[in-house]
Design an enzyme around this catalytic site. Structure first.
Site, PDB file in Angstrom:
ATOM      1  N   LEU A 358       0.820  -1.214   0.000  1.00 33.22           N
ATOM      2  CA  LEU A 358       0.000   0.000   0.000  1.00 33.22           C
ATOM      3  C   LEU A 358       0.854   1.264   0.000  1.00 33.22           C
ATOM      4  CD1 LEU A 358      -2.670  -1.030   2.667  1.00 33.22           C
ATOM      5  CD2 LEU A 358      -2.981  -0.970   0.200  1.00 33.22           C
ATOM      6  N   GLY A 359       2.050   1.181   0.584  1.00 34.01           N
ATOM      7  CA  GLY A 359       2.935   2.332   0.659  1.00 34.01           C
ATOM      8  C   GLY A 359       4.283   1.908   1.187  1.00 34.01           C
ATOM      9  N   GLY A 361       8.344   3.552   2.781  1.00 35.08           N
ATOM     10  CA  GLY A 361       9.096   4.692   3.282  1.00 35.08           C
ATOM     11  C   GLY A 361      10.363   4.219   3.946  1.00 35.08           C
ATOM     12  N   GLY A 362      11.009   5.120   4.710  1.00 30.27           N
ATOM     13  CA  GLY A 362      12.250   4.771   5.359  1.00 30.27           C
ATOM     14  C   GLY A 362      12.092   3.673   6.391  1.00 30.27           C
ATOM     15  N   PHE A 363      10.889   3.533   6.965  1.00 33.61           N
ATOM     16  CA  PHE A 363      10.642   2.511   7.973  1.00 33.61           C
ATOM     17  C   PHE A 363      10.520   1.116   7.381  1.00 33.61           C
ATOM     18  CE2 PHE A 363       6.698   4.133   6.369  1.00 33.61           C
ATOM     19  CZ  PHE A 363       6.015   2.983   6.038  1.00 33.61           C
ATOM     20  N   GLY A 364      10.134   0.999   6.117  1.00 31.69           N
ATOM     21  CA  GLY A 364       9.819  -0.295   5.515  1.00 31.69           C
ATOM     22  C   GLY A 364       8.625  -0.153   4.597  1.00 31.69           C
ATOM     23  N   VAL A 366       4.117  -0.935   3.956  1.00 31.15           N
ATOM     24  CA  VAL A 366       2.788  -1.256   4.482  1.00 31.15           C
ATOM     25  C   VAL A 366       2.084  -2.134   3.458  1.00 31.15           C
ATOM     26  CG1 VAL A 366       0.553  -0.362   5.225  1.00 31.15           C
ATOM     27  CG2 VAL A 366       2.637   0.884   5.789  1.00 31.15           C
ATOM     28  N   LYS A 381       2.043  -3.039   8.804  1.00 29.98           N
ATOM     29  CA  LYS A 381       3.229  -2.203   8.669  1.00 29.98           C
ATOM     30  C   LYS A 381       4.453  -3.009   9.104  1.00 29.98           C
ATOM     31  CE  LYS A 381       4.956   2.327  10.142  1.00 29.98           C
ATOM     32  NZ  LYS A 381       4.616   3.518  10.950  1.00 29.98           N
ATOM     33  N   ASP A 478       3.016  12.478  15.805  1.00 31.66           N
ATOM     34  CA  ASP A 478       3.172  12.514  14.344  1.00 31.66           C
ATOM     35  C   ASP A 478       1.835  12.812  13.665  1.00 31.66           C
ATOM     36  OD1 ASP A 478       4.845  12.542  12.179  1.00 31.66           O
ATOM     37  OD2 ASP A 478       4.789  10.387  11.843  1.00 31.66           O
TER      38      ASP A 478
END
Length: 668
Positions: A358-359, A361-364, A366, A381, A478
């Protein structure tokens, strides 16, 4: 008879009339195993052994009817021309054919009398006949699911359509069977596809609007109906009516089934528990025996070898999958609730397949997933963590956050840890995040001002719950548009609690490393290192600007030039040109008072001094009109731009999709 006896009879009749009018205003059937006593069936209609309502079988020229046996009050009082009552119904239908050409369809029916008489099979669907078709005295209303394909005069569409019938088999409106996705894409539904289809029929008597919506089984109700018809049903309805189903076959045949059904007047019909619904029986289709015998004789020797090879392949694949899904639990992991087995998440995401992303980013990443045991769609996530420092404390807080329940909070369902990966499981939000509606130029739909204002209030209510109403104080840390998620009805929900901190009511928060997203971090964090509810209020103020202006907190207009949203709004306010910042995509379609309130409230929330900011409960009072934000309020800002200060802070940044990362080794 004396006066007391007469009075007793009158009161008895009045009591009986009141009781009768109160009967049958709502019902719910998650399957029909024990429903025979509540249904009036005739013709081919019956209830199968596993609780499916079967209206017809595969016999030609057949009719079946099944009605709720009690009458429904549909008009308050015929004598004084009271409006027809609103009603709502939802059901799951399944049309199965084994001969390649189905026929002829089924209908949801509201009729003044049962059993239906003077009816014909075939194109008339068991509703009417050549003798009474079109008569206003029929007082008959139906939503047809028509699968017939011929050109006789009563057929209003070639085949595979949904229509509204009023006293006549020729529909007043008919459209091809389809549903609308969240992106408003029209997707065809094959009524003869053999798969269950859910239907919703809603009539609003005040607005005199009839909505008909369909979707494949297990999909949520589409936001946009298939049919929306302005119609007054008062001339059609009698005071009491019967509700049910009718189906018919002709030259070609189909099994017409109803798997579950609910109905209500004056409010939404109860939701069906789809996981409890029985499925129709399936008939085995015989193949030509002569060709099968020839093929068997040729392949029998080869099949033995192929089966053995296939067996070895499957065993090897099974062992590989088991290794992929294996996990070694540490003892402390068993102490915390809401832990999902890794194999359930692995299977639910098809092995964390790229097609389910689904998306990122820097975290990994989703992933969209399905919890098969609960038949529930979720968002998973997957955080790749390079350090185990603070993991145990982090999971303890996650387990606590998993107990939160609020309509404007995306529920954290649970967690899973495997090796260096941490997985967080959330409710799935089909409409994605708010920032895609605000900033994605490729999206065909745009949020109206009413929808934006409603979403802002939703998030404010969610933050009040976190700050004041839950058992501990939760600082989200956040708050931003990419963490505002929208459900199927475009209700706003605050999500992504990967950076959240908890502390007891009345206590002071601990000092921590600064995390969040540039543009939303309050200026005092650089001095105190303590995230407070005031930090969330500041970020909410920036969110107010985003929604009203349709611009990101920081936009780069040139390689060395950037526009800071909060500075721009403050400058326009100082110059008495506040309304020049409004998102041009709104095309001036907004409430001026609400817009001014949102912009001034954004200035109020984003003040440099935390003590000068309102609480989120005060914010909700302003948004609901319970309190008035005075025009004389003085906004307190430091000379040094707080957002430029943000750019100098250490932080855990967003990636291109705007979802913040989680730093387990930095301040958790």
């Amino acid at each position: 008879m004396n006066n007391s006896s007469v009075s007793l009879v009158c009161y008895s009749l009045l009591f009986f009339s009141i009781c009768l009018s109160a009967l049958a205003t709502e019902f719910l059937f998650n399957g029909f195993r024990d429903a025979a006593k509540n249904l009036s069936m005739d013709g081919a209609a019956l209830i199968t052994s596993n609780g499916v309502l079967q209206i017809t079988n595969d016999s030609m020229r057949q009719i079946g009817h099944a009605f709720f046996s009690s009458r429904m009050l549909m008009v308050k009082d015929e004598s004084v021309s009271s409006p027809a009552l609103s009603f709502s119904t939802t059901f799951v239908l399944d049309i199965i054919t084994y001969n390649g050409s189905g026929g002829t369809g089924m209908a949801f029916v509201i009729a003044p009398f049962i059993p239906l008489s003077r009816v014909e099979s075939g194109q008339f669907l068991g509703l009417l006949s050549t003798q009474n078709n079109g008569n206003v005295s029929n007082h008959l209303f139906a939503i047809e699911f028509d699968t017939v394909d011929n050109t006789r005069k009563y057929i209003d569409f070639p085949d595979n359509h949904v229509g509204v019938d009023i006293n006549d088999i020729q529909s007043v409106v008919a459209v091809p069977a389809a549903y609308h996705t969240a992106e408003l894409k029209n997707v065809t539904v094959n009524l003869l596809g053999g798969e269950p289809i859910q239907a919703w029929i809603d009539y609003n008597s005040a607005a005199k609007v009839l909505n008909v919506t369909i979707a494949p089984f297990m999909l949520p109700k589409p936001y946009q109906p298939l049919i929306s018809l302005s119609i007054d049903l008062l001339p059609i309805f009698k005071e009491y009516m019967y509700v049910g189903f009718s189906a018919a076959t002709g030259k070609f045949t189909s099994y017409h089934y109803v798997l579950g059904w609910s109905f209500s007047t004056n409010e939404s019909a109860p939701n069906l528990t789809l996981s409890e619904l029985p499925l129709p029986p399936r008939k085995k289709v015989n193949s030509p025996t002569s060709r099968i015998g020839t093929v068997k004789s040729v392949l029998v020797s080869s099949l033995i070898t192929l089966v053995f090879v296939l067996f070895l392949f499957l065993v090897s694949k099974y062992l590989r999958n088991q290794r992929k899904q294996s996990e070694n639990l540490e003892d402390w992991e068993l102490e915390y609730p809401n832990r999902f087995p890794y194999k359930d998440l692995y299977r639910g995401t098809k092995g964390f397949n790229e097609t389910e992303v689904l998306g990122s980013g820097g975290f990994g990443k989703v992933y969209k997933g399905t919890l098969w045991h609960a038949k529930k769609q979720v968002a998973i996530k997957k955080i790749s963590n390079t350090s185990n420092q603070g993991v145990r404390e982090f999971i303890a807080e996650l387990s606590s956050l998993g107990q939160m329940r609020h309509r404007n909070i995306v529920q954290l369902l649970g967690w899973c840890k495997r090796n260096e990966d941490l997985l967080l499981v959330y409710d799935y939000m089909p409409n994605g995040s708010l920032d895609t509606f605000l900033f994605d130029d490729n999206r065909s739909t745009n949020l109206s001002w009413n929808q934006r204002f409603k979403i802002l209030k939703d998030i404010a209510f969610g933050l009040v719950y976190l700050h004041e109403d839950w058992e501990q104080v939760v600082v989200h840390r956040d708050v931003k548009s990419s963490n505002v998620l929208l459900d199927a009805e475009l209700n706003g929900r605050l999500g992504d609690f990967g950076l959240a901190r908890l502390y007891e009511h009345g206590k002071n928060p601990h000092t921590t490393h600064i995390v969040g997203t540039v543009g939303y971090i309050s200026p005092e964090l650089s001095h105190t290192g303590k995230a407070t509810t005031g930090s969330d209020v500041f970020a909410y103020g920036i969110l107010l600007f985003e929604v009203a202006c349709g611009r990101r907190p920081i936009e780069h207009t040139a390689p060395s030039t950037q526009v800071v949203l909060i500075d721009w709004v403050r400058e326009c306010h100082t110059m008495n040109k506040l309304l020049t910042v409004i998102d041009p995509r709104l095309n001036e379609n907004y409430d001026k008072e609400e817009m001014e309130l949102v912009l001034k409230l954004g200035l109020f929330c984003s003040q440099s001094i935390p003590e000068a900011r309102p609480t989120m409960r005060q914010v909700t009072n302003y948004l609901n009109g319970n309190d008035i934000l005075s025009d004389d309020v003085v906004f307190v800002f430091s000379k040094e731009n707080s957002l430029r200060l943000n750019s100098q802070l250490p932080y855990t940044s967003s990636s291109k999709d705007g979802m913040s990362s989680t730093s387990l080794s930095q301040g958790r």
